[in-house]
Each structure stands twice: as C-alpha cells, then as structure tokens.
Design a protein around this motif. Structure first.
Motif, mmCIF file in Angstrom:
data_model
loop_
_atom_site.group_PDB
_atom_site.id
_atom_site.type_symbol
_atom_site.label_atom_id
_atom_site.label_comp_id
_atom_site.label_asym_id
_atom_site.label_seq_id
_atom_site.Cartn_x
_atom_site.Cartn_y
_atom_site.Cartn_z
ATOM 1 N N ALA A 117 0.826 -1.209 0.000
ATOM 2 C CA ALA A 117 0.000 0.000 0.000
ATOM 3 C C ALA A 117 0.860 1.259 0.000
ATOM 4 O O ALA A 117 0.606 2.198 -0.757
ATOM 5 C CB ALA A 117 -0.936 0.002 1.204
ATOM 6 N N LEU A 118 1.882 1.278 0.860
ATOM 7 C CA LEU A 118 2.744 2.455 0.937
ATOM 8 C C LEU A 118 3.554 2.629 -0.337
ATOM 9 O O LEU A 118 3.723 3.741 -0.837
ATOM 10 C CB LEU A 118 3.666 2.345 2.148
ATOM 11 C CG LEU A 118 3.008 2.523 3.518
ATOM 12 C CD1 LEU A 118 4.026 2.279 4.628
ATOM 13 C CD2 LEU A 118 2.406 3.920 3.644
ATOM 14 N N LYS A 119 4.054 1.508 -0.876
ATOM 15 C CA LYS A 119 4.832 1.583 -2.109
ATOM 16 C C LYS A 119 3.964 2.057 -3.261
ATOM 17 O O LYS A 119 4.380 2.891 -4.069
ATOM 18 C CB LYS A 119 5.436 0.220 -2.430
ATOM 19 C CG LYS A 119 6.436 0.262 -3.577
ATOM 20 C CD LYS A 119 7.147 -1.059 -3.739
ATOM 21 C CE LYS A 119 8.186 -0.968 -4.863
ATOM 22 N NZ LYS A 119 8.900 -2.276 -5.022
ATOM 23 N N ALA A 120 2.722 1.550 -3.326
ATOM 24 C CA ALA A 120 1.793 1.987 -4.377
ATOM 25 C C ALA A 120 1.501 3.471 -4.265
ATOM 26 O O ALA A 120 1.492 4.192 -5.269
ATOM 27 C CB ALA A 120 0.492 1.189 -4.284
ATOM 28 N N LYS A 121 1.281 3.937 -3.040
ATOM 29 C CA LYS A 121 0.986 5.351 -2.822
ATOM 30 C C LYS A 121 2.137 6.225 -3.295
ATOM 31 O O LYS A 121 1.941 7.232 -3.995
ATOM 32 C CB LYS A 121 0.709 5.611 -1.339
ATOM 33 C CG LYS A 121 0.395 7.070 -1.015
ATOM 34 C CD LYS A 121 0.114 7.241 0.474
ATOM 35 C CE LYS A 121 -0.184 8.700 0.804
ATOM 36 N NZ LYS A 121 -0.437 8.887 2.254
ATOM 37 N N GLU A 122 3.373 5.813 -2.948
ATOM 38 C CA GLU A 122 4.558 6.577 -3.343
ATOM 39 C C GLU A 122 4.706 6.620 -4.865
ATOM 40 O O GLU A 122 4.955 7.676 -5.453
ATOM 41 C CB GLU A 122 5.795 5.944 -2.708
ATOM 42 C CG GLU A 122 7.103 6.627 -3.071
ATOM 43 C CD GLU A 122 8.296 5.916 -2.453
ATOM 44 O OE1 GLU A 122 9.127 5.401 -3.218
ATOM 45 O OE2 GLU A 122 8.371 5.886 -1.216
ATOM 46 N N LEU A 123 4.531 5.463 -5.504
ATOM 47 C CA LEU A 123 4.670 5.387 -6.954
ATOM 48 C C LEU A 123 3.604 6.223 -7.670
ATOM 49 O O LEU A 123 3.891 6.935 -8.637
ATOM 50 C CB LEU A 123 4.577 3.928 -7.416
ATOM 51 C CG LEU A 123 5.765 3.029 -7.062
ATOM 52 C CD1 LEU A 123 5.407 1.561 -7.284
ATOM 53 C CD2 LEU A 123 6.992 3.406 -7.895
ATOM 54 N N LEU A 124 2.365 6.139 -7.188
ATOM 55 C CA LEU A 124 1.272 6.831 -7.863
ATOM 56 C C LEU A 124 1.335 8.345 -7.648
ATOM 57 O O LEU A 124 0.969 9.116 -8.533
ATOM 58 C CB LEU A 124 -0.068 6.260 -7.390
ATOM 59 C CG LEU A 124 -0.315 4.812 -7.858
ATOM 60 C CD1 LEU A 124 -1.492 4.192 -7.125
ATOM 61 C CD2 LEU A 124 -0.524 4.765 -9.364
ATOM 62 N N ILE A 125 1.820 8.766 -6.486
ATOM 63 C CA ILE A 125 2.019 10.209 -6.264
ATOM 64 C C ILE A 125 3.062 10.732 -7.236
ATOM 65 O O ILE A 125 2.881 11.788 -7.868
ATOM 66 C CB ILE A 125 2.439 10.478 -4.802
ATOM 67 C CG1 ILE A 125 1.248 10.275 -3.867
ATOM 68 C CG2 ILE A 125 2.995 11.902 -4.663
ATOM 69 C CD1 ILE A 125 1.602 10.380 -2.396
ATOM 70 N N ARG A 126 4.154 9.984 -7.394
ATOM 71 C CA ARG A 126 5.190 10.392 -8.350
ATOM 72 C C ARG A 126 4.663 10.360 -9.773
ATOM 73 O O ARG A 126 5.021 11.213 -10.599
ATOM 74 C CB ARG A 126 6.411 9.484 -8.203
ATOM 75 C CG ARG A 126 7.232 9.735 -6.946
ATOM 76 C CD ARG A 126 8.280 8.661 -6.744
ATOM 77 N NE ARG A 126 9.143 8.514 -7.921
ATOM 78 C CZ ARG A 126 9.825 7.411 -8.200
ATOM 79 N NH1 ARG A 126 9.727 6.357 -7.393
ATOM 80 N NH2 ARG A 126 10.588 7.356 -9.260
ATOM 81 N N ALA A 127 3.800 9.377 -10.079
ATOM 82 C CA ALA A 127 3.220 9.293 -11.423
ATOM 83 C C ALA A 127 2.406 10.538 -11.747
ATOM 84 O O ALA A 127 2.532 11.114 -12.837
ATOM 85 C CB ALA A 127 2.342 8.039 -11.536
ATOM 86 N N VAL A 128 1.590 10.959 -10.798
ATOM 87 C CA VAL A 128 0.763 12.156 -11.012
ATOM 88 C C VAL A 128 1.649 13.384 -11.180
ATOM 89 O O VAL A 128 1.406 14.238 -12.047
ATOM 90 C CB VAL A 128 -0.222 12.343 -9.840
ATOM 91 C CG1 VAL A 128 -0.942 13.683 -9.957
ATOM 92 C CG2 VAL A 128 -1.241 11.197 -9.816
#
Length: 241
Positions: A4-15
């Motif tokens: 969950a934390l890794k996904a959040k970090e990746l998706l924030i960077r994606a945006v």
C-alpha cells in the motif's frame, strides 16, 4: 515497505510526472503503482474497502491509458528534417554529427527501441549515445530502453548485469531508467521528448570494428568504417511547422 505504501509513493510520483509533462516516466510509474495496489487489494478482506480501492485503480488505469495514447501520438512521424545515406565502408560519421544538434536542453525524456543489445560493442554504442545525451541534454530526467531479452548459455545473466551497470550509473546522475524486454521488437527508433524521432536502419550499430584493433578510429568513431545504412530525423507531427 508494504504494498500500500509503495503503491501510494509510486502513484504520487506518477501524477507529479504527468502534471509536468514527463509522460514516459509517468507511464512507468502508473504501471508499477497499479500493480502494487492490486497486490494490496487482493489481500484486503474488507469488501467495502476493496471496492473503494478498485474504483481508485480504475481511475489510475484510465490515466495510464490516456498517457499511452499521448505517447502513441508523439511517436507518429511528421516531416523529415534530415536524411543521410551512409555507404558501405564510408567514414566521417559519429552520433554527434548525425543527430547531436537535435538533442538539447528541451530533451527531458528519451525512449529507445533497440532490439539487439547483447554484444560488448553494442553496450559500448549505447554508452556512447548516453554520453552524448549527458553532454547535450542537461535536463534529461528519464531514459527508457526497449530491447530483446537474450540469454547466453554460458552466462545467462550477462545482459541484465551489463544493462544494470548502465542503469545504475545513470541513476547516480539523477536520470531514472526503465528497461523493458520485448521479444517481438524489430524496428529501431529513438524518441526525444522535444519532438524529434531518430530512425537508423541499423540502429546504433552501424560501425565496423577497427582492424587492427589499435588503430585510428578505436576511440574517435568519425574514423570508423561504417556499414551501409540510412539515418532519418523526423519531427513529430504535433510540433512540425
């Protein structure tokens, strides 16, 4: 780090990358972030929470699809701005002379389709290209290489080891690197985010080896004999005047 934390970090960077126009990097981050989030959701026992996460995943997938369409649009050829025919055994050509002037401070991302990346000279050619990028593209932030996967029976990990060294060096220079393997890859091209597309019949690998090895041309490729090929520089239709 949890999924969950890794996904959040990746998706924030994606945006963030999406918002500033680094669409190649954003595409990679969306793909990785969605995969991590899916792993987390598959282990979530609460059905209501699962539905909420799946809704968010659908939103991110829609964004990723929109970026894919934008990338495909930028890969559409517009007009030829340069054409060079290189004859067999000709000399006088190096990467800088052929396309260095199209690699500039507006080049933030580069995507290279190069099917053949297995031999020492091919890795050396890639490094020479990246040295040119490091010199001419001071704002480069992302490099994606798409190539065929190759396994040597004697050393099955050699390709990944060599490309991993190149990736590590670029990332120490603050350039994010993505390496994708596509066995069906055939065409060769280099996409620059400033709107230019470099198409070389033989890809990067049109130089002959020096003979004997320790002769003029070993370091300065302008003195190298070449294989016959054509080099076309296209300007993307979205920026062509």
């Amino acid at each position: 780090m949890s999924n969950a934390l890794k996904a959040k970090e990746l998706l924030i960077r994606a945006v963030e990358c999406d918002q500033i126009g680094r669409i190649l990097e954003a595409q990679t981050l969306y793909t990785e972030g969605i995969a991590e989030l899916m792993q987390f959701v598959n282990g979530e026992p609460d059905e209501a929470k699962r539905k909420g996460f799946l809704t968010r995943i659908k939103e991110y997938m829609d964004r990723a699809d929109a970026i894919k369409a934008r990338i495909n649009g930028k890969l559409m050829l517009g007009e030829v701005v340069s054409h060079v025919s290189i004859e067999e055994n000709e000399t006088g050509f190096d990467y800088d002379q052929l396309f260095g002037k199209y690699m500039d401070e507006k080049t933030v991302e580069i995507m290279m389709d190069e099917p053949y990346m297995t031999q020492n000279y091919q890795y050396q050619n890639l490094v020479r290209f990246l040295e040119l990028a490091a010199t001419n593209c001071p704002n480069l932030k992302y490099f994606r290489l798409i190539t065929k996967e190759y396994q040597d029976a004697k050393n099955p990990d050699q390709q990944r080891t060599n490309l991993g060294q190149i990736k590590g060096d670029l990332e120490r220079r603050n350039v994010t690197v993505s390496i994708k393997y596509e066995d069906s890859l055939h065409d060769r091209k280099i996409y620059l985010s400033n709107g230019y597309i470099i198409k070389i019949g033989r890809g990067l690998h049109f130089y002959k080896a020096t003979n004997p090895m320790y002769s003029i041309g070993l370091v300065n490729y302008k003195f190298r004999k070449c294989l016959q090929t054509d080099v076309d520089i296209w300007r993307n239709s979205s920026v062509a005047s």
